[in-house]
Design an enzyme around this catalytic site. Structure first.
Site, mmCIF file in Angstrom:
data_model
loop_
_atom_site.group_PDB
_atom_site.id
_atom_site.type_symbol
_atom_site.label_atom_id
_atom_site.label_comp_id
_atom_site.label_asym_id
_atom_site.label_seq_id
_atom_site.Cartn_x
_atom_site.Cartn_y
_atom_site.Cartn_z
ATOM 1 N N ASP A 237 40.967 33.434 27.788
ATOM 2 C CA ASP A 237 40.896 34.839 28.831
ATOM 3 C C ASP A 237 40.049 34.280 30.247
ATOM 4 O O ASP A 237 40.955 33.124 30.486
ATOM 5 C CB ASP A 237 40.053 35.983 28.430
ATOM 6 C CG ASP A 237 40.390 37.044 29.249
ATOM 7 O OD1 ASP A 237 40.931 37.664 28.907
ATOM 8 O OD2 ASP A 237 39.491 36.884 30.604
ATOM 9 N N TYR A 387 40.025 40.040 38.933
ATOM 10 C CA TYR A 387 41.922 40.174 38.931
ATOM 11 C C TYR A 387 42.517 39.814 40.011
ATOM 12 O O TYR A 387 43.434 39.630 40.091
ATOM 13 C CB TYR A 387 42.448 41.190 38.045
ATOM 14 C CG TYR A 387 41.842 41.487 36.572
ATOM 15 C CD1 TYR A 387 40.615 41.119 35.532
ATOM 16 C CD2 TYR A 387 43.227 41.045 35.688
ATOM 17 C CE1 TYR A 387 40.643 40.584 34.353
ATOM 18 C CE2 TYR A 387 42.630 40.657 33.717
ATOM 19 C CZ TYR A 387 41.726 40.741 33.523
ATOM 20 O OH TYR A 387 41.620 40.916 32.830
ATOM 21 N N HIS A 444 42.351 37.269 20.384
ATOM 22 C CA HIS A 444 42.396 37.266 21.389
ATOM 23 C C HIS A 444 40.685 36.185 21.923
ATOM 24 O O HIS A 444 40.145 35.473 22.795
ATOM 25 C CB HIS A 444 42.238 38.359 22.633
ATOM 26 C CG HIS A 444 42.065 38.050 24.476
ATOM 27 N ND1 HIS A 444 42.743 37.163 24.789
ATOM 28 C CD2 HIS A 444 41.222 38.091 25.102
ATOM 29 C CE1 HIS A 444 42.692 37.264 26.470
ATOM 30 N NE2 HIS A 444 41.662 37.704 26.230
#
Ligand SMILES: *[C@@H]1O[C@H](CO)[C@@H](O)[C@H](O)[C@H]1NC(C)=O
Length: 476
Positions: A237, A387, A444
Site C-alpha cells: 500500500d 491521498y 492486499h
C-alpha cells in the site's frame, strides 16, 4: 474477409512496431536516469512558524494509554448508532452490509476488550521522536537472541491506508526471532515500524503538501537517528511508495527493497497494449501463465475493477476533509469505511458474501484494534489527506514517478492483490529485481493476513541480496 484479415494483420504489426519503439524509448529514458537520485527535501510540518531553536532530537519511550472517559464516550456513540437496512440480497456489493455491521457493533460494545488490546499494543517497545516539526511514532523490536557470529539486520516496515503498525504485530516475532517460530534463522531482523505522519500515533502534518516523498525523507532521518546507516525496507500500500521513494533518495543506504505491492505509472502505453494483446502474445510482453490468469479478461479484472473500487481514492484525493467529518465523528461509520476495505482488498470475491468474508481471514479483535487506532487518535482525516497530497496533482506529475529504482528489489505478488502487476511491468521501474514470487495465498494486507508466507519471502529475498553482496565484495 481477406481485406479484413489483412487490415487486422497490418494493425497488429503496427502495434508491435509501436511497442518496440516505445520499449526502446523507455529503455533509453531509464538508462539515462539510472544514476539520478531523488533529492532529499528539508520539510517542516509543525504548527505555525518554524522556530530558530535547534530541534529536539531525543527519542522518548511511548506507551498507548486509554481511560474510562474514552470508553464511556465510545459506548455512548455505539449505543446511539443509526443504521440503514441493506437492500435485499445485496451482500457487500453496495458497500458494508449494515445487518452484519450491527453484529460487529454489538461485539465491539459488549465483548471487545480495548484495555486488553492496549496491553497487546504495548507488548513491543515504542518511541516517539521529533522530525521536521512533528512527533513520529515507531515500534522498535530487537532480536531476543542471535545465533553465534550473526548480527541483526535492520528492517524498516511501512504500513498503508486504512492500516496501521498493528498490521505487523504477527510478523514481527517471525522476523526478530525466527528460530523460535520454526523458521530458518539465517537472517534475523531488528524491526522498525513507524506510523506514517497523520496515521495512528504519529502526529499529523500541519502544513499542506506532505506526500510519500516527505514521509520517505522523515523515515530516512529516523533510521539515521537510530544509527542505521544501511537497512532493508519493506512495504505494501502506501508503504510500497514510501519505501520506493526512500530507495530513490538513499540508494546507498537501502540494501534491499521488499514489496508486497507494486504499481508502476511510467508505462501507460505498454500497459494498454499488453491489455489488448498480452493474452495472444504473452511472450512479447514477458507474461507468465500466472500473469495471464490474474490480468485477463483485462476489461473485467483491471479496467472495470479500477472503476468499481477506486471511488474512495477519488474522494480522498479531492475532498478528504468533508467525508472525514462524518468518519471522525462516528465510530460505526469509521468501522464500516475501514473494514469494507479489509473485506474487498483481502479477496475481491468477498463482495459477494453476506458477511464480507471478514472473519475468514481475521478475528474481530484484530480488526477492531486497527479501527480503534484510527478512532482514539482521531486520525482518519489526516490519513485520508495523504491521498490528496500524493494524487491530487494527477498521476505521472511527480519526479519520483519518472525515476527508476536501482536497489535490489524483491516482490511478493499475492493472488488477491487489488491490481496485479506482472514482473515485466515492474521491471520498467525497478530495474534490479532479484526475486519476484507468486505467493500461494493472500491479498492486499499480506503481513496481517499471511505473516508466515511474507516472512519467508523476506528471508529468501534478503538471502539473495546478501549472497550477491558477498560475491561482489570477494570479486573486488
Ligand atoms: C447481511 O449480513 C447478515 C449477517 O451476516 C446476513 O444475514 C444478511 O443476509 C446480509 N444481508 C444482505 C442484504 O446481504
Amino acid at each position: 474477409m481477406i481485406d479484413l484479415c489483412f487490415s487486422l494483420a497490418v494493425i497488429m504489426l503496427l502495434e508491435i512496431c509501436l511497442t518496440l519503439v516505445l520499449g526502446m524509448v523507455v529503455y533509453l529514458f531509464l538508462t539515462r536516469k539510472r544514476d539520478e537520485t531523488l533529492p532529499i527535501e528539508e520539510g517542516w510540518w509543525g504548527k505555525g512558524q518554524k522556530s530558530d531553536s535547534q530541534e529536539d532530537v531525543t527519542i522518548q519511550p511511548f506507551q498507548v494509554e486509554t481511560s474510562e472517559a474514552e470508553l464511556i464516550d465510545l459506548f455512548r456513540r455505539l449505543d446511539q448508532a443509526r443504521f440503514t437496512e441493506p437492500l435485499e440480497d445485496s451482500r457487500f456489493q453496495y458497500g458494508f452490509n449494515s445487518t452484519y455491521l450491527k453484529k460487529i457493533v454489538s461485539y465491539w460494545r459488549n465483548q471487545f476488550d480495548w484495555k486488553k488490546q492496549v496491553e497487546v499494543l504495548n507488548m513491543y517497545s515504542q518511541f516517539k521522536t521529533k522530525i521536521e516539526g512533528i512527533d513520529v511514532h515507531f515500534i522498535h523490536v530487537k532480536p531476543p537472541r542471535l545465533p553465534e557470529g550473526h548480527s541483526a539486520k535492520p528492517l524498516l516496515m511501512v504500513h498503508g491506508w486504512p492500516g496501521s503498525v498493528y498490521e505487523f504485530y504477527k510478523i514481527i516475532p517471525l522476523l526478530t526471532d525466527p528460530a523460535n517460530h520454526g523458521l530458518s534463522d539465517e537472517h534475523t531482523f531488528e524491526v522498525i515500524c513507524p506510523s506514517i505522519p497523520g496515521y495512528g500515533f504519529s502526529e499529523a502534518p500541519h502544513k499542506k503538501g506532505f506526500n510519500s516523498v516527505s514521509a520517505a525523507c522523515i523515515f530516512y532521518k529516523l533510521m539515521l537517528r537510530l544509527g542505521f546507516n544501511e537497512f532493508y525496507a519493506q512495504g505494501g500500500d502506501w508503504g510500497w511508495l514510501i519505501c520506493t521513494n526512500l530507495a530513490q533518495i538513499a540508494p546507498k543506504h537501502v540494501k534491499g527493497l521488499h514489496l508486497n505491492m507494486v504499481s508502476v505509472t511510467n508505462i501507460g502505453v505498454t500497459q494498454l497494449l499488453s491489455g489488448l494483446l498480452g493474452r495472444y502474445f504473452p511472450g512479447l510482453f514477458g507474461f507468465q501463465t500466472e500473469d495471464i490468469r490474474r490480468l485477463f479478461p483485462f476489461l473485467e479484472k483491471i479496467v472495470y475493477r479500477t472503476l468499481q473500487e477506486s471511488g474512495y481514492a477519488h474522494i480522498q484525493a479531492t475532498k478528504p476533509d468533508t467525508v472525514g467529518c462524518g468518519l471522525n465523528d462516528s465510530p460505526v461509520g469509521l468501522a464500516a469505511y475501514i473494514l469494507e476495505k479489509f473485506s474487498t482488498w483481502t479477496d475481491h470475491g468477498f463482495r459477494d458474501l453476506e458477511d464480507g468474508g471478514l472473519e475468514r481471514k481475521y478475528n474481530m479483535d484484530d480488526l477492531l484494534t486497527n479501527v480503534m487506532i484510527y478512532w482514539v487518535t482521531g486520525c482518519m482525516v489526516s490519513a485520508m489527506r495523504f491521498y490528496k497530497e500524493n494524487l491530487g496533482k494527477g498521476i505521472g506529475t511527480q519526479k519520483h514517478e519518472k525515476l527508476p529504482v536501482t536497489v535490489p528489489t524483491g516482490v511478493a505478488s499475492c493472488p488477491h492483490e487489488i491490481l496485479h502487476t506482472p514482473q515485466s511491468w515492474a521491471q520498467k521501474k525497478y530495474i534490479n529485481i532479484v526475486s519476484f514470487n507468486f505467493m500461494p495465498r493472500g491479498g492486499h494486507f499480506a503481513a496481517f493476513e499471511e505473516p508466515e508466507l511474507l516472512a519467508a519471502d523476506i528471508q529468501q529475498f534478503v538471502g539473495k541480496v546478501e549472497k550477491d553482496q558477498f560475491w561482489r565484495a570477494k570479486g573486488k
